[in-house]
Design an enzyme around this catalytic site. Sequence first.
Site, PDB file in Angstrom:
ATOM      1  CG  PHE A   1      -0.386   0.434   2.497  1.00  0.00           C
ATOM      2  CD1 PHE A   1      -0.359   1.776   2.844  1.00  0.00           C
ATOM      3  CD2 PHE A   1       0.128  -0.486   3.388  1.00  0.00           C
ATOM      4  CE1 PHE A   1       0.179   2.192   4.056  1.00  0.00           C
ATOM      5  CE2 PHE A   1       0.665  -0.091   4.596  1.00  0.00           C
ATOM      6  CZ  PHE A   1       0.692   1.258   4.923  1.00  0.00           C
ATOM      7  CE  LYS A   2       4.918   1.298   4.462  1.00  0.00           C
ATOM      8  NZ  LYS A   2       4.222   0.071   4.877  1.00  0.00           N
ATOM      9  CG  ASP A   3       3.573   0.948  -4.756  1.00  0.00           C
ATOM     10  OD1 ASP A   3       4.732   1.362  -4.625  1.00  0.00           O
ATOM     11  OD2 ASP A   3       3.297  -0.226  -5.071  1.00  0.00           O
TER      12      ASP A   3
END
Length: 469
Positions: free
Chosen positions: A111-113
């Site tokens: 989810f960091k993207d």
Amino acid sequence: MDYISTRGQDGPLGFEQALLSGLARDGGLYLPVEWPRFSKAEIAAMKGLSYAELAGRIMAPFCDGEISEAELTAMAADAYAGFDDPAIAPLVKLNDDIHILELFHGPTIAFKDYAMQFLARAFDRALAKQQKHAVILGATSGDTGSAALEAFQGRDAVDVFILFPDGRVSPVQQRQMTSVTADGAFAVSVKGDFDDCQALVKTLFNDHQFRDQVGLSAVNSINWARLMPQIVYYFSSALALGAPDQKVAFSVPTGNFGNVFAGYAAVQMGLPVERLIVASNQNDILPRFFEAGTMARETVVPSLSPSMDIQVSSNFERLLFELLGRDGAKTAAVMQDFAASGHFTLDADVMERAYALFSAYRLDDAGTVAEIATTAKNDGMVLDPHSAVGLSAARRAHADGTVPKDVPIISLACAHPAKFESAVETATGQKPVLPPHMADLMTRPEKMQTIDANADAVKSLVLARKRSG
Ligand SMILES: *Cc1c(COP(=O)(O)O)cnc(C)c1O
């Protein structure tokens, strides 16, 4: 919008300045001076917007006076153009009670993207305007570093140095970092553990001369602009289930408290949320805090969900500031006490405010493997270990009445199962397959430096390799 520090001694300053400096100079974290709030009608009017349009709508008040909604929408559209699902953050029904929010459709399949891809564009825009060059320095236990290298590669105004603990990230995570071979992108293996990496970054940020000399910037989740784009998928998923007329709850696999704090921000902005569930692995400092009102540091025990193996959740300071009535002096005093003694206790009335919205659950490695196995068998869905910790908490919150049955829970799936293949294979007997855009990952060429866990070594590397500025 103006930003202030949780420790009361820095700011107010604008969005771009908060973006570029990351950590406040008094050691605190930036927050908007007030929460923008959408009315019920305004939230209802968000239905039907594309993900990028929704991103523009949600982020506009935070950038008011600096970046327009139309420009934010264009930046979001560009940031998410390469994602492999047209919904960007698709919501998948698990059963009548629980829905899975898939946050692994970006280039590094965690989810960091969602935040990092946006952040890179925001940096570009701000640096171009100011005709400046920046050095991004970060420590990672895996997912942040690959997302940062991937997002910032090939941007002339930024060099990015990511420190990771030698031999302690998964093979997929390591190759995701080392296979970014563009100029100005440096994956740095440090002979030490994650805490050593984090301490090195902290030391260099506190070296104000070095910090100013190279234009040091942070892109870990203490940067407000990392949290801001994450608010969007809380809105998009709740809208998909009928918000603002239908209340929902969220279960959030939690480490540094960044993702779940974005959920808290969504609530402050007017999204009707019954409960935010903090899901931890055996490193359960947060569940212990929510049980007893005492935050007490212990040593980290490595788990199957390494992105949640933390001692101290850096973003918790933001919630603390809120719970203490936004009193910077009080927040600073509690944090200093914590740094000195390793624990702090909050008053009952302060904890009441926390209990009104948050609940917390823990799950150990055996439970994580069991959850992955059961969900694969009974629901036909293969989850990564972090997502399994979140789903188990969601199931228990319904079972024990913490969340009423008629309130659907949105359980966040924070990484693709192939990113943590060995745990998933243990649970299901099958190796999860990397998505097509990453099929050749493990044979891509690598670029990497190895250094000792020593601040001067990092400094020399940065000074020798940074391109300009
Ligand atoms: C970063 C990460 C987390 C923890 O999120 P925080 O914002 O640090 O609480 C959980 N799961 C995965 C897969 C992650 O990459």
